[in-house]
Design an enzyme around this catalytic site. Sequence first.
Site, mmCIF file in Angstrom:
data_model
loop_
_atom_site.group_PDB
_atom_site.id
_atom_site.type_symbol
_atom_site.label_atom_id
_atom_site.label_comp_id
_atom_site.label_asym_id
_atom_site.label_seq_id
_atom_site.Cartn_x
_atom_site.Cartn_y
_atom_site.Cartn_z
ATOM 1 N N LYS A 157 56.721 105.508 55.517
ATOM 2 C CA LYS A 157 57.986 106.196 55.248
ATOM 3 C C LYS A 157 59.150 105.251 55.508
ATOM 4 C CE LYS A 157 58.572 109.664 54.090
ATOM 5 N NZ LYS A 157 58.816 110.193 52.760
ATOM 6 N N HIS A 165 51.036 114.981 48.415
ATOM 7 C CA HIS A 165 52.176 114.966 49.334
ATOM 8 C C HIS A 165 51.871 115.809 50.570
ATOM 9 C CE1 HIS A 165 55.817 117.238 50.631
ATOM 10 N NE2 HIS A 165 56.377 116.049 50.614
ATOM 11 N N HIS A 222 50.599 114.584 57.608
ATOM 12 C CA HIS A 222 51.382 114.431 58.845
ATOM 13 C C HIS A 222 50.531 114.798 60.068
ATOM 14 C CE1 HIS A 222 54.856 114.501 56.119
ATOM 15 N NE2 HIS A 222 55.702 114.399 57.121
HETATM 16 O O1 GKR Z 1 58.351 114.375 56.960
HETATM 17 O O2 GKR Z 1 60.297 113.435 56.895
HETATM 18 C C1 GKR Z 1 59.230 113.744 56.376
HETATM 19 C C2 GKR Z 1 58.976 113.315 54.967
HETATM 20 O O3 GKR Z 1 60.049 112.547 54.494
HETATM 21 C C3 GKR Z 1 58.761 114.496 54.087
HETATM 22 O O4 GKR Z 1 59.803 115.420 54.221
HETATM 23 C C4 GKR Z 1 58.638 114.161 52.637
HETATM 24 O O5 GKR Z 1 58.632 115.340 51.917
HETATM 25 O O6 GKR Z 1 56.414 113.383 53.097
HETATM 26 C C5 GKR Z 1 57.379 113.523 52.226
HETATM 27 C C6 GKR Z 1 57.423 112.585 51.064
HETATM 28 O O7 GKR Z 1 56.412 111.995 50.731
HETATM 29 O O8 GKR Z 1 58.471 112.468 50.419
HETATM 30 MG MG MG Z 2 57.401 111.068 49.016
#
Ligand code: GKR
Ligand code: MG
Length: 437
Positions: free
Chosen positions: A196, A332, A361
């Site tokens: 991320k 996702h 997650h």
């Molecule tokens: O958990 O902060 C997070 C992620 O950024 C999530 O909100 C995203 O939706 O996992 C995600 C992604 O692949 O964009």
């Molecule tokens: Mg994404």
Amino acid sequence: MNDIKIAEMRITPIAIADPPIRSSYGLHQPYALRTIVEFISTDGIIGLSETYGGEEPMKALEAVRDQIIGSSPYRLTGTLSSLLHGREYGGDASQTYLVPGENPLDATARTFAAIEVGCLDLIGKTVGVPVCDLIGGKVRDKVPFSAYPFYKHAGGGGEGADARDDKYGECLSPETLVGQVVKMREEYGFNSIKFKAGVLHPDEEIETIKQLYKELGPDIPLRIDPNSAWTVDTSVRVGIELAEELGRGGYLEDPTASIDGMAEVRRRLLAEGIETPLASNVAITCFGDIPESVAKDAVQIILCDHHYWGGMRQVQTLANLCKTFNMGMSMHSNNHLGISLMGMAHVAAATPHLTYACDTHYPWQSAEDEVVLGGRVPIVNGCVEVTDKPGLGVELDYDQLARGKERYEKCPYRKRDDVAEMRKHVDPNWERKLPRW
Ligand code: GKR
Ligand code: MG
């Protein structure tokens, strides 16, 4: 068996500790919210489902309660299929400005999905068949997931007396991020990495991927996802600088906003001879987004998610579309517990054209919060095993559920708000600026 009826629906909001992890959306709150839904048949069998948390998902489920009680789980989602209408005809339903789960345009698809999964679990548990076999049959016994490292501040999530151990410590540099991945792999054996980004300057994030590549070698696919934080120019630069590292089975996920932005990145990378595919769960969130994206070759991999694409069968339809248009499909994730993990694993097991390891997650959540009887679902060698146990293969631990509900009642959070959290802890003036770099 065909005359199963739903006698009761129980909706329980829960809060689960979540560490202070960062993304371009901001900072995670100390608790992530989930909703556990039980569909109880007249025979007393319980179908389970897990979805987004907070007040809105509960209200949406309450709104269809009358249509659920007394209905057959075999027909229920047929009856409620109008909840899926609208999004297949276009309109901007993107997640560019909204975190998943907070997009009003897919609210009804999320409600439908929560009901569909619960009905499938109920049917499976009644007839003694696993959910994957109800939706076409298993094509894989073990579903691969990828490690999902985040930059993070110090802290393990939770608040006050409920503050949790900080397993990974502060990770705000390439070196500490690599350390986080090494630890995660030791525990779960992940064989691909979804990183991320969109948090530090792109040069730092490029360096992070380079160090991961150096540490893990060319056989572990690497993906980077800044959630639209970059301009087209920056996205192209990152694509060029990481051509080798992302080119080995990895991808560049939502580097920039919009289908047009993604299409331009793609054109310019191809002009440089770089074929790293672009993936998306931000520019593309519904069937209505696909025609334009295909016409412009904006996205080569779509990330499915049964929680907001409208359930497991919609995900399978999406997979067929991806195959038809020669696109890959990945999965996702948002913060979740074991019921969702098993939902993800079952749909993945029964979807031949799932071409990448799924995101999860799950490592960010702790055993203390798991509501599945027997504790956390094992991830071994990076995979979740889908057995022949009926339904999703998991039951509820009611003591744990009650603790989750107590945490929900005590904590002040009622929706995900990464911007507010960022302002509270990092910078009172923080704004989500897109593109930032
Ligand atoms: O958990 O902060 C997070 C992620 O950024 C999530 O909100 C995203 O939706 O996992 C995600 C992604 O692949 O964009
Ligand atoms: Mg994404």
